[in-house]
Write a protein that holds these residues in place. Structure first.
Motif, short mmCIF file in Angstrom:
data_model
loop_
_atom_site.label_atom_id
_atom_site.label_comp_id
_atom_site.label_asym_id
_atom_site.label_seq_id
_atom_site.Cartn_x
_atom_site.Cartn_y
_atom_site.Cartn_z
N UNK A 1 0.67 -1.37 -0.36
CA UNK A 1 0.18 -0.19 0.19
C UNK A 1 0.73 0.90 -0.22
N UNK A 2 1.68 1.45 0.48
CA UNK A 2 2.76 2.38 1.10
C UNK A 2 3.59 2.70 -0.70
N UNK A 3 3.88 1.76 -1.07
CA UNK A 3 4.54 1.96 -2.42
C UNK A 3 3.68 2.21 -3.64
N UNK A 4 2.18 1.97 -3.68
CA UNK A 4 1.00 2.28 -3.84
C UNK A 4 0.86 3.68 -3.85
N UNK A 5 1.34 3.98 -2.92
CA UNK A 5 0.65 5.42 -2.14
C UNK A 5 1.18 6.72 -3.04
N UNK A 6 3.05 5.92 -2.77
CA UNK A 6 4.26 6.67 -3.02
C UNK A 6 3.63 6.97 -5.10
N UNK A 7 3.53 5.38 -5.35
CA UNK A 7 3.40 6.41 -6.82
C UNK A 7 2.28 7.14 -7.52
N UNK A 8 0.86 6.78 -6.90
CA UNK A 8 0.29 7.35 -7.27
C UNK A 8 0.32 8.88 -7.07
N UNK A 9 0.91 9.58 -5.97
CA UNK A 9 2.01 10.80 -5.12
C UNK A 9 2.29 11.56 -6.39
N UNK A 10 3.56 10.55 -7.28
CA UNK A 10 4.66 10.63 -8.05
C UNK A 10 3.66 10.78 -8.95
N UNK A 11 2.44 9.81 -9.25
CA UNK A 11 1.97 10.49 -11.10
C UNK A 11 1.37 11.99 -10.79
N UNK A 12 0.87 11.82 -9.54
CA UNK A 12 -0.21 13.45 -9.87
C UNK A 12 0.63 14.58 -9.83
#
Length: 88
Positions: free
Chosen positions: A36-47
């Motif tokens: 989940x932490x990896x998913x959240x970090x990637x989502x923030x990076x895409x944003x």
């Protein structure tokens, strides 16, 4: 909760299953939280990347408007003398 633990202690064969369930729960948590932490970090990076791209697009739009204004001034009736004031 105390009654449940007493019941488990009275049934010796269930303690193994309780350990199994606890081990599975531990594995799920140990795998799930980093995922989940990896998913959240990637989502923030895409944003953040999308915001930078939008800002770049806005700058390009402004530049195109300036180029269009210069082209209109050059193609105008005075052959661009009002836009380019240097007379040689």
């Amino acid at each position: 909760m105390n009654a449940f633990l007493i019941w488990l202690e009275q049934h010796e064969k269930l303690s193994g299953w309780a350990q199994f369930a606890g081990a599975i729960l531990g594995l799920v948590v140990a795998i799930g939280i980093p995922a989940y932490q990896t998913y959240a970090a990637r989502k923030e990076q895409r944003f953040a990347s999308a915001q930078r791209f939008r800002a770049t697009v806005e700058v390009v739009k402004i530049g195109l408007k300036l180029v269009e204004a210069a082209k209109k001034a050059i193609d105008g009736n005075d052959d661009g003398f009002s836009y380019f004031s240097n007379v040689y």
